[in-house]
Design a protein around this motif. Structure first.
Motif, PDB file in Angstrom:
ATOM      1  N   LEU A   1      -1.619  34.949   5.282  1.00 52.37           N
ATOM      2  CA  LEU A   1      -1.960  35.333   6.456  1.00 52.37           C
ATOM      3  C   LEU A   1      -3.221  36.212   6.155  1.00 52.37           C
ATOM      4  N   LYS A   2      -4.316  36.106   7.090  1.00 55.91           N
ATOM      5  CA  LYS A   2      -5.531  36.797   6.765  1.00 55.91           C
ATOM      6  C   LYS A   2      -5.624  37.478   8.139  1.00 55.91           C
ATOM      7  N   ASN A   3      -5.641  38.574   8.250  1.00 54.91           N
ATOM      8  CA  ASN A   3      -5.600  39.702   9.285  1.00 54.91           C
ATOM      9  C   ASN A   3      -4.650  39.125  10.301  1.00 54.91           C
ATOM     10  N   GLU A   4      -3.383  38.845   9.885  1.00 61.08           N
ATOM     11  CA  GLU A   4      -2.030  38.477  10.694  1.00 61.08           C
ATOM     12  C   GLU A   4      -2.264  37.289  11.105  1.00 61.08           C
ATOM     13  N   GLU A   5      -3.495  36.390  10.831  1.00 60.93           N
ATOM     14  CA  GLU A   5      -3.598  34.892  11.315  1.00 60.93           C
ATOM     15  C   GLU A   5      -3.314  33.900  10.040  1.00 60.93           C
ATOM     16  N   PRO A   6      -2.592  33.171  10.368  1.00 58.82           N
ATOM     17  CA  PRO A   6      -2.300  32.022   9.295  1.00 58.82           C
ATOM     18  C   PRO A   6      -3.489  31.261   8.846  1.00 58.82           C
ATOM     19  N   ILE A   7      -3.569  31.012   7.421  1.00 57.42           N
ATOM     20  CA  ILE A   7      -4.706  30.420   6.970  1.00 57.42           C
ATOM     21  C   ILE A   7      -4.124  29.018   6.633  1.00 57.42           C
ATOM     22  N   ASP A   8      -5.167  27.954   7.070  1.00 60.27           N
ATOM     23  CA  ASP A   8      -5.052  26.609   6.930  1.00 60.27           C
ATOM     24  C   ASP A   8      -5.876  26.176   5.812  1.00 60.27           C
ATOM     25  N   SER A   9      -5.330  25.680   4.638  1.00 57.00           N
ATOM     26  CA  SER A   9      -6.466  25.495   3.615  1.00 57.00           C
ATOM     27  C   SER A   9      -7.023  23.972   3.960  1.00 57.00           C
ATOM     28  N   GLU A  10      -6.290  23.397   4.787  1.00 61.51           N
ATOM     29  CA  GLU A  10      -6.598  21.887   5.120  1.00 61.51           C
ATOM     30  C   GLU A  10      -7.797  22.015   5.964  1.00 61.51           C
ATOM     31  N   GLN A  11      -8.260  22.962   6.734  1.00 62.02           N
ATOM     32  CA  GLN A  11      -9.293  22.887   7.547  1.00 62.02           C
ATOM     33  C   GLN A  11     -10.479  23.723   6.831  1.00 62.02           C
ATOM     34  N   ASP A  12     -10.099  24.348   5.894  1.00 62.64           N
ATOM     35  CA  ASP A  12     -11.389  25.057   5.010  1.00 62.64           C
ATOM     36  C   ASP A  12     -11.219  24.540   3.603  1.00 62.64           C
ATOM     37  N   GLU A  13     -12.254  23.841   3.354  1.00 65.81           N
ATOM     38  CA  GLU A  13     -12.146  23.295   1.826  1.00 65.81           C
ATOM     39  C   GLU A  13     -12.598  24.443   0.960  1.00 65.81           C
ATOM     40  N   ASN A  14     -12.986  25.442   1.351  1.00 64.06           N
ATOM     41  CA  ASN A  14     -13.240  26.614   0.432  1.00 64.06           C
ATOM     42  C   ASN A  14     -12.117  27.316  -0.263  1.00 64.06           C
ATOM     43  N   ILE A  15     -10.798  27.019   0.400  1.00 64.42           N
ATOM     44  CA  ILE A  15      -9.622  27.742   0.131  1.00 64.42           C
ATOM     45  C   ILE A  15      -8.553  27.048  -0.453  1.00 64.42           C
ATOM     46  N   ASP A  16      -7.707  27.269  -1.342  1.00 66.46           N
ATOM     47  CA  ASP A  16      -6.603  26.518  -1.901  1.00 66.46           C
ATOM     48  C   ASP A  16      -5.564  27.343  -2.169  1.00 66.46           C
ATOM     49  N   THR A  17      -4.546  27.022  -1.468  1.00 60.81           N
ATOM     50  CA  THR A  17      -3.250  27.663  -1.684  1.00 60.81           C
ATOM     51  C   THR A  17      -2.078  27.016  -2.263  1.00 60.81           C
ATOM     52  N   ARG A  18      -2.404  25.929  -3.133  1.00 60.35           N
ATOM     53  CA  ARG A  18      -1.365  25.048  -3.613  1.00 60.35           C
ATOM     54  C   ARG A  18      -1.190  25.457  -4.842  1.00 60.35           C
ATOM     55  N   ALA A  19      -1.924  26.271  -5.445  1.00 61.85           N
ATOM     56  CA  ALA A  19      -1.459  26.300  -6.906  1.00 61.85           C
ATOM     57  C   ALA A  19      -0.383  27.618  -7.014  1.00 61.85           C
ATOM     58  N   ASP A  20       0.655  27.363  -7.371  1.00 56.76           N
ATOM     59  CA  ASP A  20       1.889  28.410  -7.974  1.00 56.76           C
ATOM     60  C   ASP A  20       1.751  29.630  -6.879  1.00 56.76           C
TER      61      ASP A  20
END
Length: 873
Positions: A114-133
């Motif tokens: 969560l960023k500022n209590e809002e979920p982060i969707d890495s599929e919509q932002d190519e600059n963010i990756d949450t898949r690595a461990d």
């Protein structure tokens, strides 16, 4: 067939089995399913070396089959995270890695950020990756990535929240460019001067480091102090003169005035009576002699001197005339007019032929004065015409050009800096802007004549107008590179305006300031009181070889008081207007009409000004002579059009395709020479085969056409073909060769087109036909890109794909940024290419936009074809 369960190595009682039977429709076979229930209590009560397990066993007369073991465990999720994310401070564009190890649990917890209590969707932002461990990775930190990040772990039992980690993306400060050095703080003597810079490029943000180093630099400076002059002591008295007076003098040399100091006050010479009043003249004391007799004596001396001077001049003129008439063979007579006018003047190279004593050859060359001295042949018809050729025009035809012979074939020219020259018209010269038209000699009267100069009209500007309404349109100045695009909707509905556009061809009101160079024509568009709701696009040609490393280019506007003020630098960020600099033109988005021009300040000696060089030719009054005129003008279509217009009135013919010369700001002069003249067919006047133009005359030409003229003569009238080379080169710089291959007979001469593209057919285009992009497609593009997109595929990417990468803050202030970008695209692509560049940009961006799917390439091709057909392209 029988099916039973075995749990932890023991058979489950038959009564705990639940059996169901069904028929497989595909195979027609009977299917039996058996279930058992395992309670939490059973699992908790079991104590064994491994987890609670069950296995299914089936047998029939065909044999036995066992399933794999299924483990039954109690689900849970511990409260504490094994590793909470830690706050970070990172520089902009740095990488951010936030670690998260969720609490132990069965089944394993799934992690969400969560960023500022809002979920982060890495599929919509190519600059963010949450898949690595379970870690959060931001590849390039942006200012918008600052915030509070929380790791959420959840399974079927519960949800757990980690401690929040604060991420701060900071920007380190950067120095701006140094300002110019200030003036010395003392008027004379030793002082200091300073320059400063600010930590605003960029300014530190979010705790970023301040710039290192000094914001102010000081250096010492020394200014010479003015020294007032002082008198030396008086000299000894001179001997007593017949007038009974003696003199003494003194000089202002103790010390002499220096560095702007005042000259000595008082007289430098004194006289007094040396006989105490006892001097006798005509038997009378000197003080009794009437002054009138002394004046009469002085007048006699004056008149005697004037008479002697008149006789000397008459003798000299008669001698020169007899010498000229004594030259029976063809030759060169070099008349140094300084002998007649008492000063250093132009050499007049003149051809004299027996039986035609009135013919003056076109060798009053070259023509490099600012007022554009007439350089063609001058012929006389009757005594009235002879009166036009005063002493000033015959013996001083180019009074502001000084010629010195450097060698046997080179003449170096320098323009004298006389301030009063621009304010008067000399005999034999044309003021700038005259349409110089010369009639041909009538067959029945072969004596040439000189036109009355006062009858020639003056051209001060090019002008075009058009009436425009709500649909907008385009106003084009033919063959000048200047155009005005009025967007759709810029003028309110039910309103229409007569819009005009003009180019100043008179004396430029914008004067060069210091090292500034004028790079474009002065373009006026109006009416000035007209208000537009959407910025219009004004295209102005320029002659700079565009490079931000060597030029600092400014857009200037003339105020109502007639002065000029800077609107913006092309490299500046501004929300009031936008400048897009192309190699040969500048496209400006403006919201007010007026008079605009481009100036450039060379940063280095490598700054290059593009010149167009061309050669014209025509016959002179003498049927054996042929004149070549070589022009070096700013590489703007309007500057060359002025040359073409003048040459048409003179009967000149373009002999070779014009070429570009890259003229560097390195203070080296320009040389123009005629080479490879056929030796037994043509001859050129001595001392005129090579002419040199000072650097300042070329670099700060103020758009006045600069040309050098050469006069060639045939040996016989049967020679009709001329071939030679014109070499135009800058010393230690670029060189161009113009190959002349022409017939001097007009009927045999091959015509060379003045302009590569004539755009005079449609000077004013109104409504949809003025735009390459159809209005329906434009609306769909604007509706798509004006809406902000999370992946940045909005109007900013549309600008980037159309090579608009600077000053995007200007478009952000517009109600429809996409419409303004498309207007700029229309202005840039008025003639060149088609809609392919726009189609490629839309195709690349539109893969994720369903709204653009119906804007196909075939539609754009059809629109491009219709535009070209309607506008005669």
């Amino acid at each position: 067939m029988q099916i039973f369960f075995k749990c932890n190595g023991e058979w489950v009682h038959q009564n705990e089995h639940v059996s169901e039977e069904s028929l497989d429709e595909s195979s027609g076979l009977k299917v039996r399913e058996v279930f058992i229930n395992v309670t939490r209590q059973q699992v908790e009560d079991f104590h064994g070396p491994e987890d609670y397990w069950c296995q299914c066993v089936a047998w029939s007369h065909l044999g036995t089959s066992k399933s794999r073991k299924a483990s039954v465990r109690i689900a849970y999720l511990r409260k504490n995270f094994e590793q909470d994310p830690q706050g970070r401070e990172v520089p902009i564009e740095g990488m951010i890695v936030l670690h998260c190890r969720p609490p132990e649990g069965v089944p394993a917890a799934e992690v969400e950020w969560l960023k500022n209590e809002e979920p982060i969707d890495s599929e919509q932002d190519e600059n963010i990756d949450t898949r690595a461990d379970h870690n959060l990775i931001i590849r390039q930190a942006r200012l918008s990535d600052s915030g509070n990040y929380t790791c959420m772990a959840a399974n079927i039992v519960a949800k757990r929240r980690s401690l929040s980690a604060t991420v701060v993306v900071y920007v380190n400060g950067g120095w701006s460019s140094w300002t110019e050095w200030s003036a010395c703080n003392v008027r004379c003597g030793r002082g200091w001067q300073k320059r400063s810079r600010t930590c605003t490029n960029p300014a530190p943000l979010n705790g970023g480091a301040f710039c290192e180093g000094m914001s102010v630099q000081k250096v010492t400076c020394t200014s010479l102090c003015p020294v007032d002059g002082s008198w030396e002591v008086w000299s000894e008295w001179s001997v007593c003169s017949p007038e009974c007076e003696h003199l003494r003098i003194r000089e202002c040399t103790a010390p002499p005035p220096r560095n702007g100091g005042k000259f000595c006050e008082g007289l430098s010479q004194e006289s007094e009576n040396c006989t105490d009043g006892l001097c006798i003249l005509d038997k009378k004391p000197l003080h009794e002699i009437k002054p009138q007799s002394i004046e009469n004596a002085s007048d006699i001396a004056l008149y005697s001197g004037l008479g002697a001077a008149v006789v000397a001049v008459a003798v000299l003129v008669i001698g020169v005339t007899l010498y000229r008439r004594s030259q029976s063979d063809y030759g060169v007579d070099v008349i140094d007019s300084s002998a007649l006018t008492g000063g250093f003047q132009t050499f007049n190279f003149k051809t004299v032929r027996q039986g035609n004593s009135l013919l003056l050859n076109s060798s009053m060359q070259p023509d490099l004065t600012v007022s554009r001295t007439y350089s063609g042949p001058i012929c006389l018809q009757d005594p009235l015409d002879k009166e036009l050729m005063t002493e000033s025009s015959l013996f001083n035809p180019l009074s502001d050009i000084k010629v010195k012979v450097q060698s046997s074939f080179m003449v170096s020219l320098g323009v004298s800096e006389r301030a009063e020259y621009h304010g008067k018209n000399h005999s034999g010269t044309f003021p700038h802007g005259n349409n110089r038209s010369f009639s041909t000699v009538h067959p029945r009267n072969k004596t040439p004549y000189l036109q009355n100069l006062s009858s020639l009209p003056t051209r001060t500007e090019l002008r075009t107008t058009g009436v425009f309404g709500h649909l907008g349109g385009r106003l084009v100045m033919p063959n000048t590179g200047v155009s005005l695009l009025i967007p759709h909707g810029a003028i309110p509905e039910e309103n229409s305006w007569e819009i005009y556009m003009s180019i100043n061809q008179g004396e430029p009101s914008l004067q060069s300031d210091g090292s500034e160079v004028i790079l474009s024509p002065e373009v006026t568009c109006g009416p000035p009181d007209m208000i537009v709701t959407t910025p219009f696009a004004l295209t102005i040609p320029h002659c700079a070889d565009v490079s931000s490393e060597h030029w600092n280019i400014h857009l200037k506007k003339r105020t109502q008081q007639g002065t000029w003020e800077e609107v913006m630098s092309v490299e500046d960020e501004s929300t009031s207007c936008y400048c897009l600099l192309d190699p040969f033109a500048c496209h400006v988005l403006l919201d007010s009409f007026g008079t605009y021009a481009l100036t450039g300040e060379p940063i280095t000696d490598c700054a290059v000004k593009q010149l167009k060089v061309a050669v014209f030719g025509c016959m002179s009054c003498n049927s054996l002579d042929y004149n070549l005129r070589v022009y070096c003008v700013d590489n703007t279509p309007c500057a060359f059009q002025e040359v073409v217009s003048d040459e048409r009135h003179q009967g000149g013919q373009l002999l070779e395709e014009p070429k570009l010369l890259h003229f560097k700001g390195n203070t080296f002069s320009l040389q123009i020479s005629v080479l490879d003249i056929p030796p037994f067919l043509w001859r050129i006047k001595p001392f005129t085969a090579c002419q040199e133009v000072p650097f300042s005359r070329v670099w700060s030409s103020n758009r006045q056409p600069l040309h050098c003229a050469f006069s060639l003569e045939r040996y016989t009238p049967t020679t009709t073909q001329l071939s030679c080379k014109i070499c135009i080169r800058q010393l230690k710089g670029h060189e161009q060769i113009l190959q002349v291959q022409t017939s001097i007979l007009e009927s045999e001469r091959e015509t060379i087109t003045f302009f590569a593209q004539e755009d005079s057919t449609f000077p004013a285009q109104t409504g949809p036909r003025a735009f390459k992009i159809p209005y329906s497609i434009r609306q769909r593009i604007c509706a798509t890109f004006d809406t902000p997109n999370a992946k940045g595929k909005d109007w900013q990417m549309l600008a980037q794909k159309n090579s608009i990468n600077r000053n995007l803050s200007y478009f952000a202030t517009q109600s429809s940024p996409s419409a303004v970008i498309l207007n700029l695209w229309e202005a840039r692509h008025q003639h060149d290419g088609d809609l392919d560049s726009l189609a490629c940009a839309l195709e690349e961006i539109g893969r994720t936009h369903t709204k653009l799917s119906n804007i196909t390439e075939s539609q754009l091709d059809e629109a491009d074809f219709n535009y070209s057909r309607q506008n005669g392209l």
